[in-house]
Write a protein that holds these residues in place. Structure first.
Motif, mmCIF file in Angstrom:
data_model
loop_
_atom_site.group_PDB
_atom_site.id
_atom_site.type_symbol
_atom_site.label_atom_id
_atom_site.label_comp_id
_atom_site.label_asym_id
_atom_site.label_seq_id
_atom_site.Cartn_x
_atom_site.Cartn_y
_atom_site.Cartn_z
ATOM 1 N N HIS A 97 10.351 -7.847 2.287
ATOM 2 C CA HIS A 97 9.400 -7.039 1.946
ATOM 3 C C HIS A 97 9.201 -6.029 2.932
ATOM 4 O O HIS A 97 8.648 -4.919 2.310
ATOM 5 C CB HIS A 97 7.812 -7.839 1.653
ATOM 6 C CG HIS A 97 7.616 -8.569 3.075
ATOM 7 N ND1 HIS A 97 7.144 -8.008 4.162
ATOM 8 C CD2 HIS A 97 7.737 -9.711 3.421
ATOM 9 C CE1 HIS A 97 6.921 -8.912 5.038
ATOM 10 N NE2 HIS A 97 7.233 -9.972 4.557
ATOM 11 N N LEU A 99 6.838 -5.414 4.961
ATOM 12 C CA LEU A 99 5.602 -4.755 5.193
ATOM 13 C C LEU A 99 5.225 -4.683 6.478
ATOM 14 O O LEU A 99 5.585 -5.398 7.255
ATOM 15 C CB LEU A 99 4.498 -5.944 4.405
ATOM 16 C CG LEU A 99 4.747 -5.976 2.938
ATOM 17 C CD1 LEU A 99 3.902 -6.963 2.445
ATOM 18 C CD2 LEU A 99 4.221 -4.397 2.111
ATOM 19 N N PRO A 101 3.442 -5.669 9.477
ATOM 20 C CA PRO A 101 2.808 -6.915 9.771
ATOM 21 C C PRO A 101 1.233 -6.723 10.433
ATOM 22 O O PRO A 101 0.559 -7.830 10.216
ATOM 23 C CB PRO A 101 3.415 -7.809 10.906
ATOM 24 C CG PRO A 101 4.415 -6.544 11.555
ATOM 25 C CD PRO A 101 4.536 -5.416 10.578
ATOM 26 N N ALA A 105 -2.789 -6.132 3.254
ATOM 27 C CA ALA A 105 -2.212 -5.562 2.301
ATOM 28 C C ALA A 105 -2.528 -4.377 1.642
ATOM 29 O O ALA A 105 -2.039 -3.305 1.169
ATOM 30 C CB ALA A 105 -2.292 -6.800 0.927
ATOM 31 N N ASN A 108 -1.310 -1.481 3.805
ATOM 32 C CA ASN A 108 0.081 -1.294 3.736
ATOM 33 C C ASN A 108 0.455 -0.301 2.203
ATOM 34 O O ASN A 108 1.267 0.430 2.402
ATOM 35 C CB ASN A 108 1.007 -2.555 3.389
ATOM 36 C CG ASN A 108 1.564 -3.081 4.917
ATOM 37 O OD1 ASN A 108 2.678 -2.627 5.302
ATOM 38 N ND2 ASN A 108 0.683 -3.835 5.356
ATOM 39 N N PRO A 144 0.254 -9.726 6.044
ATOM 40 C CA PRO A 144 1.499 -10.235 5.302
ATOM 41 C C PRO A 144 1.919 -11.560 5.774
ATOM 42 O O PRO A 144 1.988 -12.458 4.951
ATOM 43 C CB PRO A 144 2.632 -9.131 5.725
ATOM 44 C CG PRO A 144 2.098 -7.989 6.039
ATOM 45 C CD PRO A 144 0.758 -8.497 6.838
ATOM 46 N N LEU A 147 0.224 -14.355 3.570
ATOM 47 C CA LEU A 147 0.489 -14.161 2.255
ATOM 48 C C LEU A 147 1.672 -15.155 1.749
ATOM 49 O O LEU A 147 2.452 -15.273 2.591
ATOM 50 C CB LEU A 147 0.755 -12.814 1.712
ATOM 51 C CG LEU A 147 -0.287 -11.749 1.976
ATOM 52 C CD1 LEU A 147 0.077 -10.476 1.649
ATOM 53 C CD2 LEU A 147 -1.649 -12.016 1.170
ATOM 54 N N GLU A 151 3.529 -13.182 -2.955
ATOM 55 C CA GLU A 151 2.492 -12.069 -2.763
ATOM 56 C C GLU A 151 3.065 -11.125 -1.978
ATOM 57 O O GLU A 151 2.710 -9.868 -2.151
ATOM 58 C CB GLU A 151 1.217 -12.931 -2.189
ATOM 59 C CG GLU A 151 0.426 -13.942 -3.138
ATOM 60 C CD GLU A 151 -0.511 -14.882 -2.267
ATOM 61 O OE1 GLU A 151 -1.564 -15.303 -3.128
ATOM 62 O OE2 GLU A 151 -0.234 -14.879 -1.114
ATOM 63 N N GLN A 152 3.688 -11.416 -1.147
ATOM 64 C CA GLN A 152 4.328 -10.426 -0.051
ATOM 65 C C GLN A 152 5.160 -9.343 -1.104
ATOM 66 O O GLN A 152 5.170 -8.137 -0.748
ATOM 67 C CB GLN A 152 5.206 -10.993 0.948
ATOM 68 C CG GLN A 152 4.573 -11.698 2.014
ATOM 69 C CD GLN A 152 5.326 -12.542 3.052
ATOM 70 O OE1 GLN A 152 6.410 -12.848 2.630
ATOM 71 N NE2 GLN A 152 4.760 -13.065 3.893
ATOM 72 N N GLN A 153 5.877 -10.085 -1.887
ATOM 73 C CA GLN A 153 6.901 -9.334 -2.617
ATOM 74 C C GLN A 153 6.221 -8.127 -3.572
ATOM 75 O O GLN A 153 6.492 -7.213 -3.761
ATOM 76 C CB GLN A 153 8.022 -9.943 -3.113
ATOM 77 C CG GLN A 153 9.092 -9.138 -3.758
ATOM 78 C CD GLN A 153 10.124 -8.636 -2.378
ATOM 79 O OE1 GLN A 153 9.552 -8.313 -1.411
ATOM 80 N NE2 GLN A 153 11.058 -8.066 -2.695
#
Length: 228
Positions: A97, A99, A101, A105, A108, A144, A147, A151-153
């Motif tokens: 992902h 993201l 950290p 969410a 991001n 992240p 999650l 969920e992260q993806q």
């Protein structure tokens, strides 16, 4: 056709050029990606899928051939122009992902929009709308690490679409997930692609997922060929 969002013409790319270990990854790859279609890119590991995606997304340059995004030819554009075009018209999703950290969410997905000149209020509204559409809105204020992998993806998908790109490029976007989660995440991705009306080129080893897209292409011998 005027609905071509991504056109690759005669792409060539060689690594370690002029050395005994020279590898010619692309040997004249051609592609036209049309508005609203999702295309699967299949190939064995090492065939050059990631190289093709990086060149298509302006993260790398070919040795030969041309790239055209949303009607704009990229050849001879400077770094600033390439960055602006990539930020506005191209979204990326990777196997992991990536993201940030330290941000939630929501943050991001908001940050890329702020970098593109969108107001904070509008950016947050867009971010929440995207999260809601993939079923992660209740987790918007989670970082992240809090999650699940799925969920992260899904948040990564939302981030890729934050600036309303014309083209989405995805490199094994479900490759790090178990089969059940992979199916759910892929459904979320395809729903976003259809709802947003963008084009998607999705590299995958999963032939069941590939079969659910509009058409399939195989990268073989450095060129793209249709898969029946």
């Amino acid at each position: 056709m005027n609905d071509v969002t991504l056109r690759l013409n005669g792409l060539t790319k060689t690594y370690l050029k002029g050395t005994p270990g020279e590898v010619q990854v692309l040997r004249g790859a051609d592609l036209e990606l049309h508005a609203g279609e999702a295309v699967a890119l299949v190939a064995p590991s090492g065939a050059g899928k990631s190289t093709l995606l990086h060149i298509a997304g302006l993260l790398d340059t070919p040795d030969g051939g041309t790239v055209e995004i949303a009607g704009q030819k990229v050849k001879n554009k400077g770094d600033r122009s390439r960055t602006a075009l990539r930020r506005q018209d191209v979204g990326f999703v990777y196997q992991f992902h990536h993201l940030l950290p330290e941000f939630t969410a929501l943050e991001n997905i908001t940050l890329p929009q702020l970098a593109n000149g969108v107001s904070e209020k509008a950016a947050q509204a867009r971010a929440m709308s995207l999260l809601d559409r993939v079923g992660v809105a209740p987790r918007a204020d989670h970082r992240p690490a809090a999650l699940s992998g799925g969920e992260q993806q899904r948040v990564a998908f939302c981030r890729a679409l934050a600036n309303k790109p014309r083209v989405l490029l995805a490199d094994e976007p479900t490759g790090n997930l178990d089969p059940e989660t992979s199916d759910q995440v892929f459904d979320a991705l395809m729903a976003l692609v259809r709802d947003e009306g963008l084009s998607a080129l999705i590299a995958t080893h999963n032939m069941e997922l590939a079969a659910r897209m509009d058409r399939k292409l195989r990268l073989e011998g450095g060129v793209l060929r249709p898969v029946e």
